[in-house]
Design an enzyme around this catalytic site. Structure first.
Site, PDB file in Angstrom:
ATOM      1  N   GLY A  55      61.085  16.516  49.014  1.00  0.00           N
ATOM      2  CA  GLY A  55      62.364  17.054  48.412  1.00  0.00           C
ATOM      3  C   GLY A  55      62.714  16.154  47.069  1.00  0.00           C
ATOM      4  N   GLY A  56      63.831  16.217  46.732  1.00  0.00           N
ATOM      5  CA  GLY A  56      64.241  15.295  45.538  1.00  0.00           C
ATOM      6  C   GLY A  56      64.114  13.815  45.734  1.00  0.00           C
TER       7      GLY A  56
ATOM      8  N   LEU B  59      60.222  12.324  51.748  1.00  0.00           N
ATOM      9  CA  LEU B  59      58.894  13.007  52.294  1.00  0.00           C
ATOM     10  C   LEU B  59      59.474  13.809  53.418  1.00  0.00           C
ATOM     11  CD1 LEU B  59      56.370  10.369  51.352  1.00  0.00           C
ATOM     12  CD2 LEU B  59      57.017  12.389  49.840  1.00  0.00           C
TER      13      LEU B  59
ATOM     14  N   ASP C 203      75.508  22.615  47.396  1.00  0.00           N
ATOM     15  CA  ASP C 203      74.178  22.678  46.547  1.00  0.00           C
ATOM     16  C   ASP C 203      73.357  23.964  47.146  1.00  0.00           C
ATOM     17  OD1 ASP C 203      72.450  22.121  44.810  1.00  0.00           O
ATOM     18  OD2 ASP C 203      70.760  20.618  45.988  1.00  0.00           O
TER      19      ASP C 203
END
Length: 490
Positions: A35-36, A39, A165
């Site tokens: 992801g941002g 892991l 988000d």
């Protein structure tokens, strides 16, 4: 001091074992992705064997000092306890709520300190489906996902949190039941109602434009803390993008202030701004109405989730389908025909060796040349209108006119002495007139087409000329003979 940047952790070895706060051990399998800030690995509670590829769990791992996973953990621990979720589902007569199940958390050390969280494994995300379908989804699917997301948002809002988000990359399908969708990744979730009091509206320039720039709310652009209306606004942007494949501010993403101005204009010009942007696609009017309801919300006001769901459910009903019908995931070729969710029964003619998907469907009983594909008609229309004036372009070819015009073009160039082709020309003209009389998009044909049609009803000029030759060719010798007699006999 400059803010500390989140960084990805180092990869953990296959088979690495971690223990959560409940003393339960988990074995890591192969890395699925990242992801941002963290892991993601396959995981299994059976630590004695290799983690299978169809493992039912995943583990998200981040550096201990990173913030997003900590925020996500707090959300699950406070707002998404499984007992609370089950009670909510029963109380509201739902079949499920699209929130991934949380199983545990803990810390691990491997050359550094890490925080991890165990959740259910899910399937493909909606972003992949968009990519496979040319950036768009059928209106039916958009309405269904919108309703499911409203269920999730109502639950988390009632438990003091907002997501902040919402986007296609954070909406995932179930691994075995692709009719279920889940809202994942609560790393940017925010507790808007701590201690029984809503956060105050306060603009903070230091926090401007937080979130994903394409979809973030106007409040977030101004640095205001996230709220329930902000989540609904983000969902509206997502639905608009899924329906039309684009957003009005796509070309301005590097300038957040321009994006904010464009979003503000979109809301101020409702409902026309939505219908004009998306065109007459199914679901756009429902989305415009949905956004109009959201527009009336104040910063701290509780949304009427039931009313918002009714808008989308009514749209599904108008498409001849419902929430429980299967989600449709299509390739680009079949998307156009199923954008409303169901194909209406129509008059269908066979096209030789062509399949039904290659034919043009219409509800009109005078089906004109069904083997002309939509692509053929579209290309012909572009070619025909390329050099027209602005006024003439208003009479742009609709499916009926395109088909009939092509037939007239093909047959009017054939000499009229060929009677079979002549009959086809007349037949095409009659079909054209019948289609125009029954077509809701009928407009007056342009002058070239009108002259072509009128010429079909005129006498056969070629045949008339041939008769004149025979008539005058016979009369000329008779006339000469009469002159000869007059001169020499008299």
């Amino acid at each position: 001091m400059a803010p500390r940047r989140n960084k990805l952790p180092a990869s953990l070895p296959d088979g690495f074992i971690v223990t959560d706060t409940n003393k339960k051990s988990w074995r890591l399998g192969k890395k699925l992705g990242q992801g941002g800030f963290g892991l993601i690995y396959l995981a299994s509670p059976d630590c004695d064997v290799t983690v299978p590829n169809d493992a039912a769990y995943v583990i998200k791992v981040e550096n201990y000092e990173n913030g997003p996973l900590f925020c996500e953990l707090k959300f699950y621990q406070r707002a998404a306890k499984q007992d609370d979720v089950n009670k909510w589902i029963h109380r509201h007569n739902l079949d499920y709520i699209g929130i991934p199940r949380y199983w545990g958390t803990g810390e691990a050390n491997y050359n550094s300190s890490y925080r991890f969280m165990v959740v259910d494994r899910l399937g493909a995300d909606l972003q992949k489906l968009l990519k496979d379908n040319s950036g768009r989804l059928p209106a039916k699917t958009v309405m269904q996902i919108g309703i499911r997301m409203l269920d999730v948002l109502e639950y988390i809002h009632e438990h003091e949190y907002v997501h902040g988000d919402i986007k296609a990359g954070n909406i995932l399908l179930h691994t075995s039941n692709t009719n279920k969708v889940y809202l994942a990744d609560y790393g940017l979730s925010y507790r808007y109602w701590p201690n029984g009091k809503h956060k105050e509206y306060k603009e903070d320039p230091r926090k401007c434009h937080n979130g994903t720039i394409e979809f973030t709310s106007r409040d977030a652009h101004k640095g205001v803390a996230q709220s329930r209306r902000g989540d609904l606004e983000i969902l509206a942007y997502c639905m608009l993008h899924w329906l039309s494949g684009k957003l009005p501010w796509d070309q301005s993403l590097r300038d957040p202030s321009t994006v904010l101005a464009s979003k503000t204009k979109l809301w101020d010009d409702l409902p026309e701004s939505v219908t004009e942007w998306s065109g007459p696609e199914d679901g756009c009017r429902a989305l415009a109405k949905f956004m109009a309801e959201v527009y009336l919300l104040t910063y701290s006001q509780k949304p009427n989730y039931a009313a918002l769901k009714r808008i989308l459910l009514k749209a599904l009903d108008s498409m001849g389908t419902n929430l429980s019908s299967p989600l449709i995931t299509l390739d680009a070729r079949s998307f156009r025909k199923l954008s409303t969710g169901v194909r209406k029964k129509t008059h269908i003619q066979k096209c030789g060796n062509k399949t039904e998907d290659d034919c043009e469907y219409t509800q009109n009983s005078n089906l004109l040349n069904p083997c002309l594909s939509p692509k053929t008609i579209k290309n012909y229309s572009k070619k025909t209108t390329r050099n027209l004036s602005t006024d003439d372009k208003r009479n742009a070819f609709d499916p009926y006119r395109s088909t009939c015009s092509m037939q007239a073009d093909l047959y009017s160039e054939v000499p009229s002495i060929h009677k079979p082709l002549r009959a086809l020309t007349v037949s095409a003209t009659q079909d054209y007139k019948a289609a125009m009389d029954n077509s809701p998009w009928y407009t007056v044909p342009n002058n070239d087409l009108r002259r072509r049609q009128e010429s079909l009803n005129e006498p056969d000029l070629y045949s008339q000329d041939r008769q004149n030759i025979y008539k005058y060719g016979f009369m000329l010798p008779v006339l000469l003979l009469m002159i000869y007699c007059l001169i020499y006999v008299l």
